[in-house]
Design a protein around this motif. Sequence first.
Motif, PDB file in Angstrom:
ATOM      1  N   TRP A 159      39.485  47.005  42.035  1.00 34.16           N
ATOM      2  CA  TRP A 159      38.975  45.736  42.555  1.00 34.16           C
ATOM      3  C   TRP A 159      37.522  45.542  42.150  1.00 34.16           C
ATOM      4  N   VAL A 160      36.761  46.622  42.121  1.00 35.46           N
ATOM      5  CA  VAL A 160      35.396  46.536  41.597  1.00 35.46           C
ATOM      6  C   VAL A 160      35.449  46.050  40.142  1.00 35.46           C
ATOM      7  N   GLY A 161      36.371  46.618  39.369  1.00 33.02           N
ATOM      8  CA  GLY A 161      36.509  46.228  37.964  1.00 33.02           C
ATOM      9  C   GLY A 161      36.821  44.756  37.792  1.00 33.02           C
ATOM     10  N   GLN A 162      37.668  44.205  38.672  1.00 32.96           N
ATOM     11  CA  GLN A 162      38.021  42.802  38.494  1.00 32.96           C
ATOM     12  C   GLN A 162      36.893  41.868  38.939  1.00 32.96           C
ATOM     13  N   VAL A 163      36.130  42.274  39.931  1.00 33.03           N
ATOM     14  CA  VAL A 163      34.974  41.464  40.334  1.00 33.03           C
ATOM     15  C   VAL A 163      33.906  41.509  39.241  1.00 33.03           C
ATOM     16  N   VAL A 164      33.664  42.678  38.681  1.00 32.48           N
ATOM     17  CA  VAL A 164      32.694  42.806  37.583  1.00 32.48           C
ATOM     18  C   VAL A 164      33.109  41.915  36.410  1.00 32.48           C
ATOM     19  N   ALA A 165      34.374  41.972  36.029  1.00 32.77           N
ATOM     20  CA  ALA A 165      34.848  41.159  34.900  1.00 32.77           C
ATOM     21  C   ALA A 165      34.677  39.670  35.188  1.00 32.77           C
ATOM     22  N   THR A 166      34.946  39.265  36.414  1.00 36.16           N
ATOM     23  CA  THR A 166      34.819  37.849  36.776  1.00 36.16           C
ATOM     24  C   THR A 166      33.355  37.417  36.750  1.00 36.16           C
ATOM     25  N   ALA A 167      32.476  38.259  37.273  1.00 31.70           N
ATOM     26  CA  ALA A 167      31.050  37.917  37.271  1.00 31.70           C
ATOM     27  C   ALA A 167      30.496  37.868  35.848  1.00 31.70           C
ATOM     28  N   LEU A 168      30.990  38.729  34.976  1.00 31.50           N
ATOM     29  CA  LEU A 168      30.534  38.684  33.578  1.00 31.50           C
ATOM     30  C   LEU A 168      31.072  37.440  32.873  1.00 31.50           C
ATOM     31  N   ASP A 169      32.254  36.990  33.259  1.00 31.65           N
ATOM     32  CA  ASP A 169      32.751  35.701  32.741  1.00 31.65           C
ATOM     33  C   ASP A 169      31.820  34.570  33.169  1.00 31.65           C
ATOM     34  N   PHE A 180      33.684  34.662  45.164  1.00 29.06           N
ATOM     35  CA  PHE A 180      32.866  35.788  45.658  1.00 29.06           C
ATOM     36  C   PHE A 180      32.693  35.701  47.180  1.00 29.06           C
ATOM     37  N   GLU A 181      32.537  34.485  47.692  1.00 34.10           N
ATOM     38  CA  GLU A 181      32.433  34.298  49.147  1.00 34.10           C
ATOM     39  C   GLU A 181      33.723  34.801  49.828  1.00 34.10           C
ATOM     40  N   ARG A 182      34.859  34.478  49.230  1.00 35.40           N
ATOM     41  CA  ARG A 182      36.129  34.930  49.811  1.00 35.40           C
ATOM     42  C   ARG A 182      36.282  36.446  49.717  1.00 35.40           C
ATOM     43  N   MET A 183      35.770  37.027  48.621  1.00 33.62           N
ATOM     44  CA  MET A 183      35.789  38.495  48.518  1.00 33.62           C
ATOM     45  C   MET A 183      34.993  39.117  49.670  1.00 33.62           C
ATOM     46  N   LEU A 184      33.824  38.566  49.970  1.00 32.11           N
ATOM     47  CA  LEU A 184      33.009  39.095  51.067  1.00 32.11           C
ATOM     48  C   LEU A 184      33.742  38.969  52.401  1.00 32.11           C
ATOM     49  N   LYS A 185      34.388  37.827  52.623  1.00 33.59           N
ATOM     50  CA  LYS A 185      35.132  37.635  53.877  1.00 33.59           C
ATOM     51  C   LYS A 185      36.322  38.587  53.954  1.00 33.59           C
ATOM     52  N   TRP A 186      37.001  38.742  52.832  1.00 30.17           N
ATOM     53  CA  TRP A 186      38.135  39.669  52.786  1.00 30.17           C
ATOM     54  C   TRP A 186      37.667  41.091  53.108  1.00 30.17           C
ATOM     55  N   ASN A 187      36.580  41.497  52.468  1.00 29.12           N
ATOM     56  CA  ASN A 187      36.106  42.864  52.660  1.00 29.12           C
ATOM     57  C   ASN A 187      35.603  43.096  54.086  1.00 29.12           C
ATOM     58  N   GLU A 188      34.966  42.081  54.637  1.00 22.80           N
ATOM     59  CA  GLU A 188      34.492  42.163  56.017  1.00 22.80           C
ATOM     60  C   GLU A 188      35.680  42.440  56.941  1.00 22.80           C
ATOM     61  N   ARG A 219      27.636  42.688  58.156  1.00 17.31           N
ATOM     62  CA  ARG A 219      28.172  41.408  57.699  1.00 17.31           C
ATOM     63  C   ARG A 219      27.693  41.041  56.286  1.00 17.31           C
ATOM     64  N   GLY A 220      28.656  40.840  55.394  1.00 16.81           N
ATOM     65  CA  GLY A 220      28.330  40.318  54.072  1.00 16.81           C
ATOM     66  C   GLY A 220      27.565  41.253  53.167  1.00 16.81           C
ATOM     67  N   MET A 221      27.590  42.533  53.428  1.00 17.42           N
ATOM     68  CA  MET A 221      26.782  43.428  52.593  1.00 17.42           C
ATOM     69  C   MET A 221      27.435  43.807  51.276  1.00 17.42           C
ATOM     70  N   TYR A 222      28.738  44.052  51.288  1.00 14.60           N
ATOM     71  CA  TYR A 222      29.395  44.549  50.073  1.00 14.60           C
ATOM     72  C   TYR A 222      30.659  43.747  49.741  1.00 14.60           C
ATOM     73  N   LEU A 223      30.946  43.673  48.456  1.00 10.08           N
ATOM     74  CA  LEU A 223      32.129  42.936  48.008  1.00 10.08           C
ATOM     75  C   LEU A 223      33.398  43.770  48.110  1.00 10.08           C
ATOM     76  N   VAL A 224      33.280  45.060  47.868  1.00 13.92           N
ATOM     77  CA  VAL A 224      34.433  45.975  47.926  1.00 13.92           C
ATOM     78  C   VAL A 224      34.005  47.251  48.650  1.00 13.92           C
ATOM     79  N   GLY A 225      34.739  47.632  49.675  1.00  8.61           N
ATOM     80  CA  GLY A 225      34.463  48.890  50.365  1.00  8.61           C
ATOM     81  C   GLY A 225      33.208  48.844  51.212  1.00  8.61           C
TER      82      GLY A 225
END
Lengths: 267, 267
Positions: free
Chosen positions: A114-124, A168-176, A185-191
């Motif tokens: 999941w870190v890999g897919q967020v990194v790839a999306t942010a680089l896009d 990315f906002e949804r990733m933060l909510k999901w991870n929370e 609250r809202g500190m990390y995207l994964v884990g």
Amino acid sequence: MTSTDSPKYTLLYHPGIPGRAEFIRLAFEATGTPYTDLANSASDGYATVRNTCIDPAALSSLGDNPPVFAPPALQVSSEGKGGGDLLISQTSNILNYLGPRLGLVGEDEADKLWVGQVVATALDLNNEVHDTHHPIAVADYYENQKDEALKKTTDFRKNRLPKFLGYFERMLKWNEKQQERQANRGMYLVGSKLTTADLVVWQVLDGLFFAFPSEMKARTEDFGLLLGDFYKSVKTEKGITGYLESERRMKYSMGIFRHYPELDRQS
Amino acid sequence: MTSTDSPKYTLLYHPGIPGRAEFIRLAFEATGTPYTDLANSASDGYATVRNTCIDPAALSSLGDNPPVFAPPALQVSSEGKGGGDLLISQTSNILNYLGPRLGLVGEDEADKLWVGQVVATALDLNNEVHDTHHPIAVADYYENQKDEALKKTTDFRKNRLPKFLGYFERMLKWNEKQQERQANRGMYLVGSKLTTADLVVWQVLDGLFFAFPSEMKARTEDFGLLLGDFYKSVKTEKGITGYLESERRMKYSMGIFRHYPELDRQS
């Protein structure tokens, strides 16, 4: 973190701009990992970068390593075939290599993916930001593609930017929800600890705040977790605060993130 | 390779076009790995793809997996947290996951990293090809950005395409020297057996031959190893020949690779 006692890692990139190498610098800085930023630390450093990463006719690089398409590249002492130095390129590939070695990929295999897919999306997203001021020809001047840049950027700000920010906002909510750690609250995207996903997304956001300050301000309310809590929180991470105040952190100028007022949201 | 006895891998993508999912299909097909291509095999398959990968408000997907930015995504039975199904996205990320599991990453860690950088570079080229017909707005019609598309494509054909082709040609020459296997001239980009690098580069070349037949023909002499030996050789790989002749291999149409004669080289 550049030191004189030959760190294991050498970063090869253009001098004087954060660029795509900044994602890699942040991984080193956040973890206190020594590295040499070659073009910014040695007087003939950029000549080596050019020979190693930019020669369009090279049939190999740094001994028997394969040719490099474009910088950034990472040289790793003694980790290549036959005990020589290893040379790898492409930002996402370098981060995939460093992530587990620097403890920046989360707790298990799923986190790592999941870190890999967020990194790839942010680089896009990073690439799309670059294309806003260079929609036609990467090697030509902005001034020669201004009309197209305005059209491209208008679409980017209206459609693409909120799509990425929303993800990315949804990733933060999901991870929370996964972490059930309301205190963080809202500190990390994964884990539950810092990963390359946080660093890469943060860097792109930081560049967007520079390039499109009016647009980003107007978006803050809709993406409060991402542009508020998360954006501030990464800056307080060990290693990052000191780095951002150091001379090693370079200013945005004429790289990926450029501030052309005519391309920003008009108030 | 789609079968009725629930394969471990399910591919989630739009139906009817090769698109970015084709890179993943080729990895399955080349290795004879069973998979379900959901939107192309079940009557309600695309509804599931939409719910899982395209809902712009989703705060999770497929149980507790994180939201997906965009298809393709890969569902892997029982490999998620807590024994549920795992869902991962981003083409490069999916290929990084499948590569070692399907034996498509070469012989050692260095090979794996070099495969990763070639894959990332080829996927960048794939994105640039898409941008040739959509330089301004991805969600708008080609007809509304034709003038800009012609400018963008002219630069792409003149500057970007030979830069990418030259890099892959040099990779083949480099690898040939490493392998010292003149008998297998130009067969693989990294190491001595098929990897995801070969499959991804081959697919982009195949799409380029469809989109820009005149341009590619004019380039054949300059990049003989890549556009000759290598391009032909991948088609003869076990699994690939049969796949290309099957109904599972979809035609290019209005996806990434489009043939607009006005954008091709004018003879």
